[in-house]
Write a protein that holds these residues in place. Structure first.
Motif, PDB file in Angstrom:
ATOM      1  N   GLU A   1     -85.370   7.935 -13.846  1.00 42.11           N
ATOM      2  CA  GLU A   1     -84.745   6.987 -13.046  1.00 42.11           C
ATOM      3  C   GLU A   1     -85.968   6.080 -12.366  1.00 42.11           C
ATOM      4  O   GLU A   1     -86.849   6.815 -11.430  1.00 42.11           O
ATOM      5  N   ILE A   2     -86.102   4.856 -12.511  1.00 39.50           N
ATOM      6  CA  ILE A   2     -87.050   4.003 -11.685  1.00 39.50           C
ATOM      7  C   ILE A   2     -86.500   3.650 -10.258  1.00 39.50           C
ATOM      8  O   ILE A   2     -85.509   3.000 -10.602  1.00 39.50           O
ATOM      9  N   VAL A   3     -86.800   3.926  -9.445  1.00 38.80           N
ATOM     10  CA  VAL A   3     -86.154   3.563  -8.253  1.00 38.80           C
ATOM     11  C   VAL A   3     -86.840   2.371  -7.704  1.00 38.80           C
ATOM     12  O   VAL A   3     -88.013   2.125  -7.711  1.00 38.80           O
TER      13      VAL A   3
ATOM     14  N   PRO B   1     -90.809  -1.298   0.485  1.00 46.26           N
ATOM     15  CA  PRO B   1     -91.323  -0.024   0.611  1.00 46.26           C
ATOM     16  C   PRO B   1     -90.502   0.972   1.285  1.00 46.26           C
ATOM     17  O   PRO B   1     -90.064   1.792   0.750  1.00 46.26           O
ATOM     18  N   GLN B   2     -89.975   0.331   2.509  1.00 43.34           N
ATOM     19  CA  GLN B   2     -88.986   1.100   3.297  1.00 43.34           C
ATOM     20  C   GLN B   2     -87.687   1.531   2.494  1.00 43.34           C
ATOM     21  O   GLN B   2     -87.121   2.731   2.476  1.00 43.34           O
TER      22      GLN B   2
ATOM     23  N   ILE C   1     -87.145   1.228  -0.744  1.00 42.69           N
ATOM     24  CA  ILE C   1     -87.331   2.229  -1.852  1.00 42.69           C
ATOM     25  C   ILE C   1     -87.356   3.864  -1.449  1.00 42.69           C
ATOM     26  O   ILE C   1     -86.944   4.583  -1.875  1.00 42.69           O
ATOM     27  N   ALA C   2     -88.154   3.927  -0.336  1.00 44.40           N
ATOM     28  CA  ALA C   2     -88.315   5.430   0.403  1.00 44.40           C
ATOM     29  C   ALA C   2     -86.961   5.964   0.815  1.00 44.40           C
ATOM     30  O   ALA C   2     -86.650   7.228   0.471  1.00 44.40           O
ATOM     31  N   GLU C   3     -86.033   5.180   1.415  1.00 42.32           N
ATOM     32  CA  GLU C   3     -84.887   5.657   1.692  1.00 42.32           C
ATOM     33  C   GLU C   3     -84.175   6.087   0.555  1.00 42.32           C
ATOM     34  O   GLU C   3     -83.230   7.120   0.192  1.00 42.32           O
TER      35      GLU C   3
ATOM     36  N   LEU D   1     -85.162   6.858  -2.794  1.00 43.46           N
ATOM     37  CA  LEU D   1     -85.824   8.007  -3.166  1.00 43.46           C
ATOM     38  C   LEU D   1     -85.442   9.084  -2.541  1.00 43.46           C
ATOM     39  O   LEU D   1     -85.340  10.425  -3.101  1.00 43.46           O
ATOM     40  N   ALA D   2     -85.357   9.229  -1.226  1.00 43.25           N
ATOM     41  CA  ALA D   2     -85.339  10.276  -0.376  1.00 43.25           C
ATOM     42  C   ALA D   2     -83.850  10.936  -0.739  1.00 43.25           C
ATOM     43  O   ALA D   2     -83.814  12.131  -0.738  1.00 43.25           O
ATOM     44  N   ASP D   3     -82.878  10.037  -0.662  1.00 39.37           N
ATOM     45  CA  ASP D   3     -81.540  10.375  -1.007  1.00 39.37           C
ATOM     46  C   ASP D   3     -81.482  10.960  -2.401  1.00 39.37           C
ATOM     47  O   ASP D   3     -80.906  12.024  -2.481  1.00 39.37           O
ATOM     48  N   LYS D   4     -82.018  10.540  -3.264  1.00 37.65           N
ATOM     49  CA  LYS D   4     -82.128  10.809  -4.702  1.00 37.65           C
ATOM     50  C   LYS D   4     -82.834  12.479  -4.765  1.00 37.65           C
ATOM     51  O   LYS D   4     -82.495  13.455  -5.275  1.00 37.65           O
ATOM     52  N   ILE D   5     -83.922  12.482  -4.072  1.00 34.93           N
ATOM     53  CA  ILE D   5     -84.708  13.709  -3.992  1.00 34.93           C
ATOM     54  C   ILE D   5     -83.741  14.852  -3.365  1.00 34.93           C
ATOM     55  O   ILE D   5     -83.428  15.833  -3.980  1.00 34.93           O
ATOM     56  N   MET D   6     -82.997  14.393  -2.372  1.00 33.62           N
ATOM     57  CA  MET D   6     -82.122  15.414  -1.530  1.00 33.62           C
ATOM     58  C   MET D   6     -81.138  15.877  -2.312  1.00 33.62           C
ATOM     59  O   MET D   6     -80.658  17.059  -2.540  1.00 33.62           O
TER      60      MET D   6
ATOM     61  N   GLU E   1     -81.125  16.317  -5.554  1.00 33.10           N
ATOM     62  CA  GLU E   1     -81.729  17.225  -6.571  1.00 33.10           C
ATOM     63  C   GLU E   1     -81.372  18.593  -6.193  1.00 33.10           C
ATOM     64  O   GLU E   1     -81.705  19.563  -6.897  1.00 33.10           O
TER      65      GLU E   1
END
Ligand SMILES: Cc1cc2nc3c(=O)[nH]c(=O)nc-3n(C[C@H](O)[C@H](O)[C@H](O)COP(=O)(O)OP(=O)(O)OC[C@H]3O[C@@H](n4cnc5c(N)ncnc54)[C@H](O)[C@@H]3O)c2cc1C
Ligand SMILES: Nc1ncnc2c1ncn2[C@@H]1O[C@H](COP(=O)(O)O)[C@@H](O)[C@H]1O
Lengths: 257, 347
Positions: free
Chosen positions: A233-235, A240-241, A243-245, A247-252, A254
């Motif tokens: 999945e390309i976020v 950048p802010q 994207i970071a938010e 990506l952080a949700d998606k990482i959590m 997992e």
């Protein structure tokens, strides 16, 4: 001082390695010197120069597979010994250690023998210790630097999980070298020409008095690892802010952290 | 038939390395399948605490060789100790963690015991009493099954593959103290010093790794001090970049990794290198920042569970292995990502 170095030839690390009809194949990728062994050759050459001495390269392989050895000669080793015998096909690591140990003894009067950390095909990383055990010499594995070498003793720094272990040992000894030792030199043009013309003996098991070599390991099946199904999945986002938010949700989600 | 399954516990200054306990986990599974008990081997000096810990993790018995000659790991007395114990008790299987000591000791003992070594194994199967191991070769490009027809079966286990049992402090077992196998006079090597590296999470044990590549120095927004030459300026920039990598790592309790290009350019020391000629790692999450994904790098981290890639080139090969990708400038993404994860982990 008489120094030896053991080198292996392996398929290029950039090669695609596949299994065809149960056999390992690397297509037409070239065989190269095992990358770790370049550091071992470099160490051997540096120590020989500092001590005044010669370097013998020993390599075991199928007849004609002398790329590793030739590379070591081209880097500056003085002479080569090749070990080849149809009976060596498919031997296990302990048997291989007995063969290399016998070759080192046949070269004769060796004070110090260098090994690479690991062969990048078999990934065993045990040969130096095993050869040392067969010879009854101290094993100084994973050496990142040699701080002292005299006629009778050697002091090395070994890379271990916790940092460095400094060990003092009498000679003769077996040393395996890590990448920290320093960048290996490139073969010179003259070296390559010399290596191409070099003459070397080819020793079989009979020459090494090893007619009763036994192997206890077998490799019933070699396979390619199953392709991992990875859904990438390309976020994206406006900043950048953002994207970071996301990506952080998606990482959590997992649940790996 | 009752089998004797032994596990070598690798310790340094009284602290066991975590993969040792994974060895007890694997041994307990083998003991269930083959029948038999699990014996832990603890060698060192003043290491009875490690023996107790081995019971907590599930060992039924501990063979403890506690002696000044074993205070520092040296291959000769350790190998001698092991082979002497094996000759006296004839175990069927000996498991080792694939640590620097574990790998060396397994290999050297196999010479004495005229057996083989199944090294860096990622899977163990038992069928009709026969053990078949699986191990990666060619830097994980292939997997091979491997068997050994001699006993003891000597097996080294890749770290972070076999589950570590839950320790239970109420467990105990039979502690057997054994005599040292060699006297100091007979040991020819001396450990004269250590230079142990300061703190930090070890790459091979880490559950999460954040790695930087050549891209860490590519931040045109920075103005390096003008008195530095070009190479120094690049390294200066790379250090700022690795600081961002390190901050994310800190929030995640992660280790810091690097590509060979970053190591070769002197951005960071070699002990951080991941890949075919660096460390082989398999964390739960691997965050690759400014790393293209060369085959030799992938060889070291492809087994990571979740891979996150941040790279400004949409065609970088690293994205093929990534669960999540960000096409963009790592220097812009990392600070808000660190902050966003900090909030979620604290909240
Ligand atoms: C025998 C041998 C053994 C090797 N062993 C290893 C090994 O163990 N480990 C290893 O890593 N390599 C190894 N290599 C080297 C390997 O082939 C590659 O050269 C190396 O991995 C490249 O490192 P890199 O991805 O950091 O650099 P590059 O390939 O130069 O990639 C840098 C990446 O950063 C991206 N980038 C640049 N700026 C930014 C930015 N601001 N934001 C985001 N992205 C950016 C670029 O798009 C590019 O994709 C080995 C090679 C050989 C021949
Ligand atoms: N066939 C061989 N010929 C010469 N040296 C070898 C051979 N195989 C392994 N070695 C040496 O042993 C080291 C470790 O190999 P391994 O234990 O197989 O990973 C290599 O880096 C070489 O120095």
């Amino acid at each position: 001082m008489k120094i030896a170095v053991c080198v292996k030839q392996v398929p290029d690390t950039a090669a695609q390695i596949v299994v065809e009809d149960g056999q390992v194949s690397w297509g037409d990728a070239p065989l190269i010197i095992n990358p770790w062994d370049e550091y071992a050759v470099e160490a051997a050459l540096q120590q020989a120069k500092a001590q005044g001495g010669s370097v013998s390269v020993i390599s075991m392989g199928k007849e004609g597979e002398t790329e590793g050895m030739k590379h070591a000669l081209a880097m500056g080793c003085n002479q080569a010994f090749f070990v080849a015998d149809p009976a060596l096909e498919g031997i296990d690591n302990v048997a291989a250690a007995r063969v290399l140990a016998a070759a080192i003894e046949k070269v004769g009067d060796v004070d110090l023998v260098f090994f690479g950390k690991q062969a990048v095909d078999s990934d065993s990383g045990m040969m130096a210790g095993q050869v040392a055990r067969v010879l009854g010499w101290p094993a100084l594995t994973l050496t990142s630097s040699i701080t002292e070498l005299g006629d009778e003793t050697i002091t090395v720094e070994r890379s271990i999980e916790e940092g460095l272990q400094v060990v003092e040992s009498p000679l003769p000894a077996v040393v395996s070298v890590t990448k920290d030792y320093g960048e290996p030199r490139y073969p010179s043009f003259m070296g390559i020409r010399k290596a191409a013309r070099a003459k070397y003996p080819i020793w079989g098991l009979g020459d090494l008095q090893l007619d009763k070599l036994t192997s206890v390991m077998s490799w019933p099946e070699i396979v390619q690892p199953p392709e991992r199904e990875i859904l990438t999945e390309i976020v994206e986002g406006g900043s950048p802010q953002e994207i970071a938010e996301t990506l952080a949700d998606k990482i959590m989600a997992e649940k790996v952290i | 038939m009752t089998n004797k399954i032994w596990v070598f516990i690798d310790q340094f200054e009284g602290n066991a390395l975590q993969p040792s306990w994974e060895g007890i986990g694997a041994a307990l599974t083998l003991a269930e399948e083959l029948g038999g008990g699990v014996t832990a081997l603890v060698f060192g000096q003043d290491v009875e605490n490690v023996a107790q810990e081995a019971f907590h993790y599930g060992a039924n018995e501990v063979l403890l060789a506690d002696d000044a000659t074993l205070a520092d790991y040296r291959s000769a007395p350790y190998t001698q100790q092991l082979t002497q114990l094996v000759e006296a008790s004839a175990p069927d299987v000996i498991l080792f963690p694939t640590t620097t000591r574990g790998r060396e000791l397994a290999g050297m003992a196999a010479v004495d015991l005229e057996t083989g070594v199944l090294v860096d194994v990622t899977d163990l199967e038992v069928k009709d009493g026969v053990i078949t191991a699986t191990r990666p070769i060619y830097a994980g490009k292939l997997l091979t099954k491997v068997q050994c027809s001699a006993t003891p079966q000597i097996i080294t286990l890749r770290g972070r593959v076999f589950a570590k049992p839950e320790p239970d402090e109420s467990r105990s077992g039979t502690l057997t103290k054994v005599e040292p196998a060699m006297s100091e006079d007979a040991i020819v090597t001396d450990v004269v010093d250590y230079a142990t590296s300061e703190g930090g999470v070890s790459l091979t044990d880490a559950a999460v790794i954040v790695s930087g590549g050549r891209g860490v120095s590519n931040n045109p927004a920075l103005n390096p001090p003008a008195d530095l030459d070009e190479e120094e300026q690049e390294i200066w920039k790379a250090q700022q970049g690795f600081e961002l990598v390190g901050e994310l790592a800190q929030v995640l309790g992660a280790a810091v990794g690097a590509s060979r290009a970053a190591v070769d350019a002197n951005y960071i020391s070699y002990d951080h290198q991941v890949g075919q000629t660096g460390k082989i790692v398999s964390p739960d999450m691997y965050v690759a920042c400014g790393i293209s994904g060369a085959i030799q790098h992938l060889a070291g981290m492809r087994a990571s569970k979740v891979i996150v890639a941040i790279n400004k080139d949409p065609d970088a090969p690293i994205f093929k292995l990534a669960r999540f990708g960000v096409v963009g400038n790592m220097h812009a993404i990392l600070p808000p990502l660190t902050e966003a994860l900090r909030q979620r982990l604290e909240g």
